[in-house]
Design an enzyme around this catalytic site. Structure first.
Site, mmCIF file in Angstrom:
data_model
loop_
_atom_site.group_PDB
_atom_site.id
_atom_site.type_symbol
_atom_site.label_atom_id
_atom_site.label_comp_id
_atom_site.label_asym_id
_atom_site.label_seq_id
_atom_site.Cartn_x
_atom_site.Cartn_y
_atom_site.Cartn_z
ATOM 1 N N GLY A 20 1.039 -1.233 -0.082
ATOM 2 C CA GLY A 20 0.134 0.041 -0.037
ATOM 3 C C GLY A 20 0.871 1.280 -0.100
ATOM 4 O O GLY A 20 2.080 1.223 -0.050
ATOM 5 N N GLY A 21 0.157 2.459 0.116
ATOM 6 C CA GLY A 21 0.973 3.634 0.109
ATOM 7 C C GLY A 21 2.007 3.716 1.341
ATOM 8 O O GLY A 21 2.846 4.642 1.099
ATOM 9 N N MET A 22 1.698 3.208 2.361
ATOM 10 C CA MET A 22 2.351 3.291 3.278
ATOM 11 C C MET A 22 3.566 2.347 3.785
ATOM 12 O O MET A 22 4.562 2.408 4.756
ATOM 13 C CB MET A 22 1.686 3.277 4.753
ATOM 14 C CG MET A 22 0.745 4.558 5.029
ATOM 15 S SD MET A 22 1.871 5.892 5.563
ATOM 16 C CE MET A 22 2.336 5.594 7.213
ATOM 17 N N GLY A 23 3.496 1.330 2.731
ATOM 18 C CA GLY A 23 4.442 0.195 2.716
ATOM 19 C C GLY A 23 4.098 -1.001 2.461
ATOM 20 O O GLY A 23 3.016 -1.263 1.928
ATOM 21 N N VAL A 25 3.906 -5.507 3.684
ATOM 22 C CA VAL A 25 3.514 -6.554 4.666
ATOM 23 C C VAL A 25 4.125 -7.796 4.192
ATOM 24 O O VAL A 25 3.695 -8.288 3.336
ATOM 25 C CB VAL A 25 2.322 -6.340 5.386
ATOM 26 C CG1 VAL A 25 2.140 -7.436 6.552
ATOM 27 C CG2 VAL A 25 1.832 -4.900 5.966
ATOM 28 N N LYS A 40 6.200 -5.275 9.040
ATOM 29 C CA LYS A 40 5.614 -4.294 8.312
ATOM 30 C C LYS A 40 6.774 -3.522 7.799
ATOM 31 O O LYS A 40 7.775 -3.165 8.695
ATOM 32 C CB LYS A 40 4.782 -3.578 8.830
ATOM 33 C CG LYS A 40 3.946 -2.373 8.330
ATOM 34 C CD LYS A 40 3.056 -1.627 9.187
ATOM 35 C CE LYS A 40 2.420 -0.525 8.452
ATOM 36 N NZ LYS A 40 1.241 0.294 9.498
ATOM 37 N N ASP A 131 -8.236 5.574 14.899
ATOM 38 C CA ASP A 131 -8.902 5.131 13.601
ATOM 39 C C ASP A 131 -9.409 3.973 14.060
ATOM 40 O O ASP A 131 -9.222 2.989 13.125
ATOM 41 C CB ASP A 131 -7.872 5.119 12.762
ATOM 42 C CG ASP A 131 -8.161 4.835 11.257
ATOM 43 O OD1 ASP A 131 -9.399 5.352 11.065
ATOM 44 O OD2 ASP A 131 -7.511 4.385 10.239
#
Length: 601
Positions: A20-23, A25, A40, A131
């Site tokens: 994804g955009g954050m990294g 897994v 991660k 969140d």
């Protein structure tokens, strides 16, 4: 990283499971314990994403609770990427489970109690998740009683400076607390209690408490709509549980349980009353109660102000701000509030810099409500520095809760539609440096001749308001013919001619019932006079002031309108430019010793 790579000499990569955009897994094996773990990884060790990832690692490393995903290790790869190792979870998240059907009351309460206890452990250390939602609650082996809180990616420690300030809306619309969506509002553990209340509501009813077709529509429900009760959708919910969920969803944080531990205690106090496995008794979806309350239908309008351009980061981006930026935001909010005061609108600034304005017109006829919404949007435009604006109108009905959301969604689509504000207005519309405002067809159909409405490829747009339109009346931006007023126009034109020939002033009063065409008659007369202007030696100056029910009680408002027209002020000019025009015009007619006094008046 590739399969069989060993991270930090301890974790052997087995496969990549998501990106994804954050990294990314990976599933890996801990060579020291032989257990399966999740790794991660985020690229780089610098920048805003890495700063947030570092915050996640620091906070998760402090938390040890069976209801929170377990931290194992963290570090940096030889390539310079940050990594976090957590326990591996097999199963599904709560969101996937709810897609197959809602939970029993007993299951919902047990799940909420375990999550509340986990949050209590975090809140005791000053950590707010921020969140919480069904997809961030994981069910190992599909077991409700083993639920674990995951993804502390935007978690925040209370009292610490925020990585993200104005310019970014962090969280998930539909599960974030009102104070989390609003600008200049601090969030604490009670924001997590609110989010868990939304989760519990969905577990019991099958639907989230705040819904909409767009993020704006959801946030509008959250900030303006009536907070729903579980009992409005599920008949068999115990009264005490219904009341507790209502407290969790209170807009005022002070009315909610203060943190996860207090919420867990409140759930335990419900006792065996809630432990039932009876089949749920649901109301039909159409029976959901109204958003604004009451059984009457009444009009309301929505004005959406888009986020600032230029300096604003993209959605999900970060911006660290200082006191100067916060001060500028506060000044802008105060200016917007002052501009809204005459219209009675309620403004809710959002954390990403955008804003929602709702105007309810319970005592206004439709045309007055449309005019008020248009004037409100024009007033905001003068302050908005080129930001996009959209206006929509609808009716609120107690039997259809989502109608308000539908109007907000329509306004959001208008705001997001490409084109408005970029193309210049047609030649017959006076130019202005301010962009036109996107409006829906209901507003456009109710606005009268004072408002300049055009239609182009971008849709219907509001350009400006004049004291009285010069030219043909328009409907949805298109001109209409004037018929049946030849005698009146002839009589008024003859009186005008007499005034010129005899150099004598005359007053004419035209009266008629509402809707009979007085404004249209004035419009057509002004058009005839302007067309004859070239044949008259001295140019004709037309000063106009118009009264209506929305301006009742406005001292000297008719004079102000007439003077603005005389000075050529349209309303969008900078303040100093307006003052210069007034001074210049006064200097043409007034002795020098009176210039300052008259101009200031």
């Amino acid at each position: 990283m590739q399969r069989a790579d060993v991270v930090s000499g301890r974790f052997e990569v087995l496969q990549q499971v998501s990106t994804g955009g954050m990294g990314r897994v990976f599933r890996a094996r801990d060579l020291t314990s032989s257990e399966t773990v999740a790794v991660k990884v985020i690229a780089g060790t610098h920048g805003q994403h890495s700063e947030r990832f570092t915050r996640e690692i620091e906070l998760l490393a402090e938390l040890v609770h069976p209801g929170i995903v377990r931290y194992i290790a963290h570090g940096e790869t030889p390539a310079g990427d940050l990594f976090l190792v957590m326990e591996w979870l097999d199963g599904e998240d709560l969101g996937a489970r709810l897609q197959r059907g809602l939970l029993s009351i007993s299951e919902a309460v047990r799940l909420t109690a375990r999550v509340a206890e986990a949050l209590g452990a975090a809140h005791a250390r000053g950590i707010v998740h921020r969140d919480l939602k069904p997809t961030n609650l994981f069910l190992p082996g599909g077991q409700i009683d083993q639920v674990k809180v995951i993804d502390f990616g935007i978690a925040q420690r209370e009292g610490r400076s925020h990585i993200t300030q104005t310019g970014t809306l962090l969280g998930t619309p539909g599960f974030m607390a009102p104070e989390q969506a609003q600008s200049h509002r601090a969030t604490d553990s009670r924001a997590d209690v609110f989010a868990l209340g939304c989760v519990l509501f969905q577990c019991l009813t099958g639907v989230p408490p705040f819904e909409g077709d767009s993020p704006f529509a959801v946030l509008g429900q959250l900030l303006f709509g009536q907070v729903p009760r579980v009992s409005s959708l599920r008949l068999d919910v115990p009264e005490d549980l219904d009341a507790l969920v209502a407290k969790m969803l209170a807009r005022d944080p002070a009315l909610r349980p203060s943190d996860g531990a207090n919420l867990a205690a409140a759930l335990a106090a419900l006792g065996p009353l809630v432990h039932t496995s009876a089949a749920p008794a649901l109301r039909p979806r159409g029976a959901r109660p109204g958003a604004i309350g009451g059984s009457e239908r009444h009009l309301f309008s929505v004005v959406l102000l888009g986020p600032p351009g230029g300096d604003a980061p993209p959605p999900g981006g970060d911006r660290t701000t200082d006191g100067a930026t916060d001060g500028a935001d506060a000044e802008m909010e105060a200016a917007l509030q002052r501009a809204l005061r005459p219209f009675g609108g309620r403004l809710e600034p959002l954390a990403d810099g955008s804003a929602i304005v709702v105007l309810e017109g319970e005592r206004q006829i439709a045309t007055d409500q449309a005019a008020a919404a248009a004037r409100c949007a024009l007033a905001l435009r003068d302050l908005a520095a080129g930001r996009p604006l959209a206006v929509a109108m609808g009716r609120a009905d107690s039997s259809v809760k989502l109608l308000e959301g539908a109007v907000l969604a329509r306004a959001a689509r208008l705001l997001e539609r490409p084109g408005p504000g970029l193309a210049p207005p047609p030649r017959d519309v006076p130019s202005t440096d301010l962009p036109p405002i996107a409006i829906d067809d209901m507003i456009a159909g109710l606005l009268d001749a004072r408002f300049e409405v055009i239609e182009d490829d971008a849709g219907l747009r509001l350009c400006d308001e004049r004291a009285l339109v010069q030219g043909a009346r328009t409907l949805l931006g298109r001109p209409t013919a004037c018929v049946g007023r030849d005698w009146e126009l002839g009589a008024l034109t003859a009186i005008f001619d007499d005034c010129i020939h005899e150099a004598q002033a005359r007053a004419v009063i035209v009266t008629a019932a509402p809707g009979m065409g007085k404004s249209r008659l004035a419009t057509e007369l002004i058009g005839r006079i302007q067309r004859r202007d070239a044949s008259i030696a001295s140019p004709i100056a037309i000063w106009i002031g118009r009264g209506d029910s929305l301006r009742a009680g406005s001292t000297l408002d008719l004079h102000a309108q007439a003077l603005r027209g005389a000075f050529g002020l349209r309303g969008g000019e900078p303040l100093e430019e307006r003052r210069d025009r007034i001074r210049d015009r006064v200097a043409e007619r007034v002795p020098p010793e009176s210039h300052q006094r008259v101009a200031e008046f």
